[in-house]
Design an enzyme around this catalytic site. Structure first.
Site, PDB file in Angstrom:
ATOM      1  N   ASP A   1       0.621  -1.072   0.141  1.00 31.23           N
ATOM      2  CA  ASP A   1      -0.142  -0.182   0.253  1.00 31.23           C
ATOM      3  C   ASP A   1       0.977   1.558  -0.086  1.00 31.23           C
ATOM      4  O   ASP A   1       2.446   1.284   0.581  1.00 31.23           O
ATOM      5  CB  ASP A   1      -0.668   0.119   1.326  1.00 31.23           C
TER       6      ASP A   1
ATOM      7  N   ARG B   1     -12.530   2.192  -7.902  1.00 32.23           N
ATOM      8  CA  ARG B   1     -11.807   3.575  -8.447  1.00 32.23           C
ATOM      9  C   ARG B   1     -11.357   3.603 -10.223  1.00 32.23           C
ATOM     10  O   ARG B   1     -11.591   2.512 -10.402  1.00 32.23           O
ATOM     11  CB  ARG B   1     -10.127   2.554  -8.239  1.00 32.23           C
TER      12      ARG B   1
ATOM     13  N   ARG C   1       2.328  -4.668   6.499  1.00 31.08           N
ATOM     14  CA  ARG C   1       2.226  -3.683   5.408  1.00 31.08           C
ATOM     15  C   ARG C   1       2.699  -2.265   5.712  1.00 31.08           C
ATOM     16  O   ARG C   1       2.933  -1.986   6.383  1.00 31.08           O
ATOM     17  CB  ARG C   1       0.517  -2.982   6.232  1.00 31.08           C
TER      18      ARG C   1
ATOM     19  N   ARG D   1      -0.763   9.220  -9.748  1.00 30.92           N
ATOM     20  CA  ARG D   1      -0.895   8.359  -9.235  1.00 30.92           C
ATOM     21  C   ARG D   1      -0.010   6.747  -9.686  1.00 30.92           C
ATOM     22  O   ARG D   1       0.027   6.081  -8.906  1.00 30.92           O
ATOM     23  CB  ARG D   1      -2.688   7.805  -8.267  1.00 30.92           C
TER      24      ARG D   1
ATOM     25  N   ARG E   1      -4.402  -1.318   8.964  1.00 31.78           N
ATOM     26  CA  ARG E   1      -5.934  -2.608   8.880  1.00 31.78           C
ATOM     27  C   ARG E   1      -5.317  -3.665   8.027  1.00 31.78           C
ATOM     28  O   ARG E   1      -4.464  -3.411   7.106  1.00 31.78           O
ATOM     29  CB  ARG E   1      -7.139  -1.408   8.572  1.00 31.78           C
TER      30      ARG E   1
ATOM     31  N   ARG F   1      -0.029   7.751  -2.545  1.00 29.02           N
ATOM     32  CA  ARG F   1       0.317   8.715  -1.513  1.00 29.02           C
ATOM     33  C   ARG F   1       1.490   9.201  -1.996  1.00 29.02           C
ATOM     34  O   ARG F   1       2.265  10.504  -2.382  1.00 29.02           O
ATOM     35  CB  ARG F   1       0.041   8.817  -0.296  1.00 29.02           C
ATOM     36  N   TRP F   2       2.565   8.189  -2.270  1.00 24.26           N
ATOM     37  CA  TRP F   2       3.972   8.461  -2.779  1.00 24.26           C
ATOM     38  C   TRP F   2       4.208   9.216  -3.997  1.00 24.26           C
ATOM     39  O   TRP F   2       5.139   9.947  -3.689  1.00 24.26           O
ATOM     40  CB  TRP F   2       4.288   7.347  -3.498  1.00 24.26           C
TER      41      TRP F   2
ATOM     42  N   SER G   1      -7.607  -5.925  -4.493  1.00 27.26           N
ATOM     43  CA  SER G   1      -9.048  -6.078  -3.814  1.00 27.26           C
ATOM     44  C   SER G   1     -10.048  -5.643  -4.496  1.00 27.26           C
ATOM     45  O   SER G   1     -10.525  -5.198  -5.864  1.00 27.26           O
ATOM     46  CB  SER G   1      -8.998  -4.812  -2.670  1.00 27.26           C
TER      47      SER G   1
ATOM     48  N   LEU H   1       9.287 -21.458  -4.186  1.00 31.77           N
ATOM     49  CA  LEU H   1       8.468 -20.670  -3.637  1.00 31.77           C
ATOM     50  C   LEU H   1       7.326 -20.415  -3.975  1.00 31.77           C
ATOM     51  O   LEU H   1       6.850 -20.344  -4.741  1.00 31.77           O
ATOM     52  CB  LEU H   1       8.697 -19.427  -3.441  1.00 31.77           C
TER      53      LEU H   1
ATOM     54  N   HIS I   1       1.927   3.396  -9.100  1.00 30.25           N
ATOM     55  CA  HIS I   1       1.574   2.376  -8.909  1.00 30.25           C
ATOM     56  C   HIS I   1       3.091   1.705 -10.351  1.00 30.25           C
ATOM     57  O   HIS I   1       3.411   0.565 -10.073  1.00 30.25           O
ATOM     58  CB  HIS I   1       0.560   1.781  -9.849  1.00 30.25           C
TER      59      HIS I   1
ATOM     60  N   SER J   1      -8.028  -4.612   5.709  1.00 30.62           N
ATOM     61  CA  SER J   1      -8.587  -3.755   3.697  1.00 30.62           C
ATOM     62  C   SER J   1      -9.568  -5.512   3.244  1.00 30.62           C
ATOM     63  O   SER J   1      -8.795  -5.584   2.400  1.00 30.62           O
ATOM     64  CB  SER J   1      -7.395  -3.518   3.471  1.00 30.62           C
TER      65      SER J   1
HETATM   66  C1  IPE Z   1      -1.779  -0.060  -3.368  1.00 25.52           C
HETATM   67  O1  IPE Z   1      -1.277   1.583  -3.446  1.00 25.52           O
HETATM   68  C2  IPE Z   1      -2.006  -0.233  -4.620  1.00 25.52           C
HETATM   69  C3  IPE Z   1      -2.890  -0.543  -4.619  1.00 25.52           C
HETATM   70  C4  IPE Z   1      -4.209  -0.192  -3.970  1.00 25.52           C
HETATM   71  C5  IPE Z   1      -4.355  -1.413  -5.811  1.00 25.52           C
HETATM   72  P1  IPE Z   1      -3.073   2.808  -3.491  1.00 25.52           P
HETATM   73  O2  IPE Z   1      -3.324   2.822  -4.528  1.00 25.52           O
HETATM   74  O3  IPE Z   1      -4.106   2.059  -2.168  1.00 25.52           O
HETATM   75  O4  IPE Z   1      -1.708   3.672  -2.942  1.00 25.52           O
HETATM   76  P2  IPE Z   1      -2.630   5.184  -1.486  1.00 25.52           P
HETATM   77  O5  IPE Z   1      -2.974   4.352  -0.273  1.00 25.52           O
HETATM   78  O6  IPE Z   1      -3.306   5.249  -2.380  1.00 25.52           O
HETATM   79  O7  IPE Z   1      -1.358   5.763  -1.112  1.00 25.52           O
HETATM   80  C1  IPE Z   2      -5.380  -2.654   0.321  1.00 24.19           C
HETATM   81  O1  IPE Z   2      -5.279  -1.712  -0.322  1.00 24.19           O
HETATM   82  C2  IPE Z   2      -5.656  -3.019  -1.188  1.00 24.19           C
HETATM   83  C3  IPE Z   2      -4.038  -3.337  -1.974  1.00 24.19           C
HETATM   84  C4  IPE Z   2      -3.208  -2.985  -1.696  1.00 24.19           C
HETATM   85  C5  IPE Z   2      -4.389  -4.234  -3.192  1.00 24.19           C
HETATM   86  P1  IPE Z   2      -6.126  -0.183  -0.230  1.00 24.19           P
HETATM   87  O2  IPE Z   2      -5.647   0.579  -0.445  1.00 24.19           O
HETATM   88  O3  IPE Z   2      -7.009  -0.276  -1.808  1.00 24.19           O
HETATM   89  O4  IPE Z   2      -6.956  -0.385   1.359  1.00 24.19           O
HETATM   90  P2  IPE Z   2      -7.758   0.508   1.710  1.00 24.19           P
HETATM   91  O5  IPE Z   2      -8.859   1.587   1.155  1.00 24.19           O
HETATM   92  O6  IPE Z   2      -7.331   1.619   2.490  1.00 24.19           O
HETATM   93  O7  IPE Z   2      -8.360   0.451   3.017  1.00 24.19           O
HETATM   94 MG    MG Z   3      -3.972   2.498  -0.092  1.00 24.01          MG
END
Ligand code: IPE
Ligand code: IPE
Ligand code: MG
Length: 256
Positions: A14, A65, A177, A27, A183, A18-19, A59, A125, A31, A185
């Protein structure tokens, strides 16, 4: 206190969005940078002798999204498979996806099924991506599977475990995480019952092999008690001990 082998590590990757946003980028840039980290963590897990690594990549809730972001996540999964296919095969890694991938482009589904088949017999693995995955959906799937094959019967913990998407992964020993949120999630709800949890502020694109190795080393030294006051090696052993003691205690109380 003895050190213990961590057989199954799960990671919620995760913090990508934000990064990127912190760097004034879209965003999806996060990724892209994040996905380039995956191969090195897989390699390190293998080197550390971890038996199973399960990575949360998309997820069931992530369908909410924007399409432009979802499309990039699909493309990155495809790119990973194409890039890493040879290395996965060479290193005898068993590759699997858990979750609902029926809405991925057909070409990506074909690549996934091909790699799953080619590596199905591998003893190295167990690398599993959770994609289109939801922990509740997995539990509902497991119960429905059981009911279909055993109408009218009650389900046991063992039965439920055997009906999960990938029963041989076993319980999670360590959940990491990244990204700072504490959390789960909707990830591996059943398998996390007694997992050690480790939350790091580091956002996934900055997560390094050395931080991963440090976390594994740190958690390996933690004492896990599984509800006992002594040392047991896993939840199974703790549950057997609990059942034996429960009968004993009830006898002493004159209950049976
Ligand atoms: C995790 O990064 C990747 C996925 C959920 C697909 P986020 O896209 O959730 O990044 P943040 O949490 O918004 O920074
Ligand atoms: C969890 O991250 C799912 C993945 C990393 C693929 P999210 O960014 O979707 O989770 P929430 O929204 O912070 O709970
Ligand atoms: Mg996230």
């Amino acid at each position: 206190m003895s050190e213990q082998q961590l057989n199954h590590i799960a990671i919620i990757m995760d913090g990508n969005g934000r990064w990127a946003t912190m760097r004034g980028r879209p965003r999806v840039w996060g990724h892209i940078r994040g996905s380039s980290k995956v191969a090195s963590i897989v390699e390190e897990a293998d080197r550390l002798g971890i038996k199973a690594l399960t990575l949360y990549a998309f997820s069931s809730e992530n369908w909410s999204r924007p399409f432009s972001e979802v499309r990039v996540l699909f493309a990155l999964l495809k790119k990973f498979i194409c890039h890493e296919r040879e290395r996965i095969i060479r290193n005898k890694i068993r590759f699997k996806i858990i979750g609902d991938i029926s809405e991925l482009p057909q070409g990506t589904q074909d690549l996934i099924h091909d790699l799953e088949q080619v590596t199905a017999h591998h003893q190295g693995l167990k690398l599993t991506f959770a994609f289109g995955y939801g922990g509740r959906a997995e539990l509902v799937h497991a119960v429905n599977q059981f009911i279909t094959h055993n109408p009218g019967q009650k389900i046991s913990e063992k039965d439920l475990n055997n009906c999960l998407y990938c029963p041989d992964l076993g319980d999670v020993d360590l959940l990491i995480r990244t990204g700072g949120d504490c959390r789960v999630s909707n990830f591996l709800l059943w398998q996390l019952a007694y997992a050690e949890l480790y939350f790091t502020e580091t956002k996934w694109p900055d997560f390094s092999v050395s931080e991963f190795a440090r976390i594994v080393d740190f958690v390996t030294r933690r004492e896990r008690r599984f509800g006992t006051i002594g040392e047991v090696s896993d939840l199974n052993e703790a549950q057997k001990l609990a059942e034996k003691n429960r009968v004993n205690i009830n006898q002493q109380l004159g209950m049976h």
